[in-house]
Motif scaffolding. Structure first.
Motif, PDB file in Angstrom:
ATOM      1  N   LYS A 194      -1.051   9.783  -2.530  1.00  0.00           N
ATOM      2  CA  LYS A 194      -1.698  10.894  -1.839  1.00  0.00           C
ATOM      3  C   LYS A 194      -0.666  11.889  -1.294  1.00  0.00           C
ATOM      4  CE  LYS A 194      -5.640   8.847  -2.457  1.00  0.00           C
ATOM      5  NZ  LYS A 194      -6.587   9.354  -3.477  1.00  0.00           N
ATOM      6  N   GLN A 219       0.810  -1.215   0.000  1.00  0.00           N
ATOM      7  CA  GLN A 219       0.000   0.000   0.000  1.00  0.00           C
ATOM      8  C   GLN A 219       0.845   1.267   0.000  1.00  0.00           C
ATOM      9  OE1 GLN A 219      -3.408  -0.043  -0.177  1.00  0.00           O
ATOM     10  NE2 GLN A 219      -3.167  -2.269  -0.406  1.00  0.00           N
ATOM     11  N   LYS A 220       2.133   1.133   0.267  1.00  0.00           N
ATOM     12  CA  LYS A 220       2.968   2.318   0.447  1.00  0.00           C
ATOM     13  C   LYS A 220       3.113   3.136  -0.828  1.00  0.00           C
ATOM     14  CE  LYS A 220       5.665   0.871   4.444  1.00  0.00           C
ATOM     15  NZ  LYS A 220       7.006   0.547   4.977  1.00  0.00           N
ATOM     16  N   LEU A 240       0.404   5.394  -1.380  1.00  0.00           N
ATOM     17  CA  LEU A 240       0.330   6.457  -0.390  1.00  0.00           C
ATOM     18  C   LEU A 240       1.454   7.477  -0.547  1.00  0.00           C
ATOM     19  CD1 LEU A 240      -1.137   7.508   2.128  1.00  0.00           C
ATOM     20  CD2 LEU A 240       0.343   6.034   3.503  1.00  0.00           C
TER      21      LEU A 240
END
Length: 583
Positions: free
Chosen positions: A525, A442-443, A446
């Motif tokens: 993000k 998931q990094k 992100l």
């Protein structure tokens, strides 16, 4: 909406599940457990290997017995039956074939161990914390994957298994010798302690030499890439002679250790051959003497020929055992280093099996903060404090610049934020989740990280952007390239996005644009910028800044600058001070 106690309980339970899974993985990280798993998956290969070794030992016993009957027939002036000669030749052929099969099976088993061990070590590599790579030189790590694993292969192919086969061969031959001549059997038993003491001496000396050689090889493996990486600086400062001398010193250290090991090996073999010759001579002299000694050693001519063959067969595997001991002792150093590597503490991370626990962490909806450093303290070596009681927050969609002198800890903040290191004190939250517990898969969605210089990987131009991520399609790659203004330059290449990276000749500014495209292709993000315009001219810098203006739209941006004036009016500035330097 959940109350505060329920949120805290869910977070505590998730943390406990994560630590439970982490401890299970850690308990399995040992060379013994890896070898056990390999052997469990190779039961049929082990069974077949043992069967062939047994057949090799058994067939090696029969040719001297057949030869004994042939010689006794000749001394009795009897005709030798044809089947007896054919039996002798057939047994020799079968024994040779089984011995070849034994070597093949041992080699195949060693290759399987080597392949599986390297796979386990590669899997371990990605679970190690960043501190491990900063504390260990690349050459040392490479040496463990290459040299140390190779000696573990030798441990099986030319070590334990071969020594087991030779030991069984020696025992079976001794049984036959005792049956044929009790006196000769007693002589061999008497010299066994001498051989054992000599073997132990060679074991200790060889192990010491191999340990020294392992260390020297690691230094050499590290020195070469370090020299190549810094060759420009070395030439600028005229330090070529110094680097050459250091390399010569490491090579000489390795050569001296190997010379000692080879010396012990060269001495051991002649000693064994000399002892075997003395035993045969004593047996023949005693057998020729009269009285009770002749009865004790008494043998026929055929038996004497067979026993001489058996004695040579005894000392031949004993000589091999000496060489196998050297291989085992050499492997012991590698085994210790591999075991230490597999038992290295792993970073706190979550994988697909425990990602569901991460989802139980409740995001704090009472605040718009995207990043929170809460009383964070950090030190790389527990002596020199890099960060102390650092507190700041970054709101969602905000642009913040970290400023400070070199060594103040700005890049360390990025490493902590991406979970590469864990703080010694305090906590770091990203949308309410501990930064160190964000799943690896998931990094990238992100964080987008742009470094000062572009690091190229082996592959095509498209793969420089996607980094082989199967979830990123060609459309996303092209969209990222268009966003930073690099699409037209890529299309001018011979094969466009499929051009191999080594064939492109981009300028430093274009490579930096490629780095930005790599950072934003997964639509992260948060965008992290590490002094990305420090080494660029003004025109290239303006082009990079224009690309950044497009790339940062709708994202939370955290950037690093060494210069206090490099921030716009729309950016908030946070000054970072290194407490150990007082600046």
């Amino acid at each position: 909406m959940k109350d505060k106690n329920t949120m805290e309980n869910e977070n505590v339970m998730a943390n406990e599940n994560i630590m439970k899974n982490k401890n299970i993985r850690k308990n399995k990280n040992s060379l013994g457990s890896v070898l056990y798993k390999i052997m469990s998956a190779s039961k049929w290969m082990i069974f077949l290997t043992v069967l062939i070794i047994t057949g090799t030992i058994a067939t090696a016993l029969f040719p001297p017995l057949v030869l004994e009957r042939i010689v006794n027939s000749l001394t009795a002036q009897q005709q030798i039956p044809l089947y007896l000669a054919l039996t002798y030749l057939g047994l020799l052929a079968i024994s040779g074939l089984l011995e070849s099969g034994q070597n093949v099976m041992i080699t195949k088993f060693g290759q399987r161990v080597t392949h599986s061990l390297r796979s386990e070590m590669c899997a371990k590599l990605k679970r190690l914390p960043s501190a491990y790579f900063s504390q260990n030189e690349p050459g040392i790590i490479t040496s463990r994957f290459v040299n140390d694993v190779d000696v573990v292969d030798s441990l099986f192919t030319n070590g334990i298994i071969s020594m087991f086969a030779d030991a069984c061969k020696v025992i079976s031959i001794l049984v036959v010798i005792f049956y044929k001549s009790t006196g000769l059997g007693i002589i061999i038993i008497l010299i066994t302690p001498l051989l054992f003491a000599m073997t132990r001496l060679f074991q200790k000396r060889t192990l010491k030499a191999q340990l020294v050689n392992r260390v020297a090889v690691g230094k050499v493996n590290n020195h070469v890439p370090e020299t190549i990486r810094n060759i420009r600086m070395i030439r600028t400062l005229f330090r070529q002679k110094y680097m050459e001398q250091k390399y010569d010193d490491y090579i000489e250290e390795s050569y001296q250790a190997m010379d000692k090991s080879n010396l012990y090996d060269s001495i051991y073999s002649p000693i064994v051959i000399f002892i075997s010759s003395c035993v045969i001579a004593v047996m023949m002299i005693c057998a020729a003497m009269g009285g009770e000694i002749q009865q004790f050693f008494g043998i026929t001519v055929g038996t004497a020929v067979a026993i001489i063959a058996y004695v040579s067969k005894v000392f031949e595997p004993l000589e091999s055992i000496g060489m196998e001991i050297q291989n085992i002792q050499s492997a012991v150093a590698g085994v210790k280093r591999i075991n230490e590597f597999l038992q290295e503490p792993e970073r706190e991370e979550t994988d697909s099996s425990i990602a569901k626990d991460i989802k139980k962490f409740t995001i704090n909806t009472e605040s718009n903060s995207c990043i929170c450093f809460d009383h964070v303290g950090f030190s790389y070596d527990n002596d020199n404090i890099v960060l102390s009681d650092l507190r700041f927050t970054v709101e969602s969609g905000e642009s913040v610049t970290l400023v400070g002198r070199t060594g103040a800890g700005k890049s360390t903040i990025f490493r902590l934020l991406m979970g590469l290191y864990c703080p010694n004190e305090g906590r770091i939250l990203v949308n309410g989740i501990d930064a160190a517990k964000i799943p690896d898969d998931q990094k990238r969605k992100l964080f987008g990280y742009v470094e000062q210089s572009f690091h190229m990987v082996s592959g095509t131009v498209a793969e420089q952007i996607s980094l082989f991520d199967p979830s990123i399609g060609r459309n996303q790659v092209e969209a990222a390239a268009r966003l930073v203004g690099l699409h037209e330059s890529i299309m001018e290449l011979t094969d466009g996005y499929d051009t191999p990276a080594e064939k492109i000749s981009f300028s430093q500014g274009q490579l930096q644009l490629l780095s930005i495209a790599r950072a934003v292709v997964a639509a992260p993000k948060i965008l992290l910028l590490d002094e990305i315009t420090a080494n660029l001219d003004s025109d290239t810098e303006r082009r990079i800044l224009d690309a950044l203006d497009r790339a940062t739209q709708g994202r939370t941006v955290l950037s690093i600058s060494h210069r206090f004036h490099e921030h716009t009016q729309n950016q908030r500035t946070i000054q970072i001070v290194n407490p150990s330097r007082g600046i």
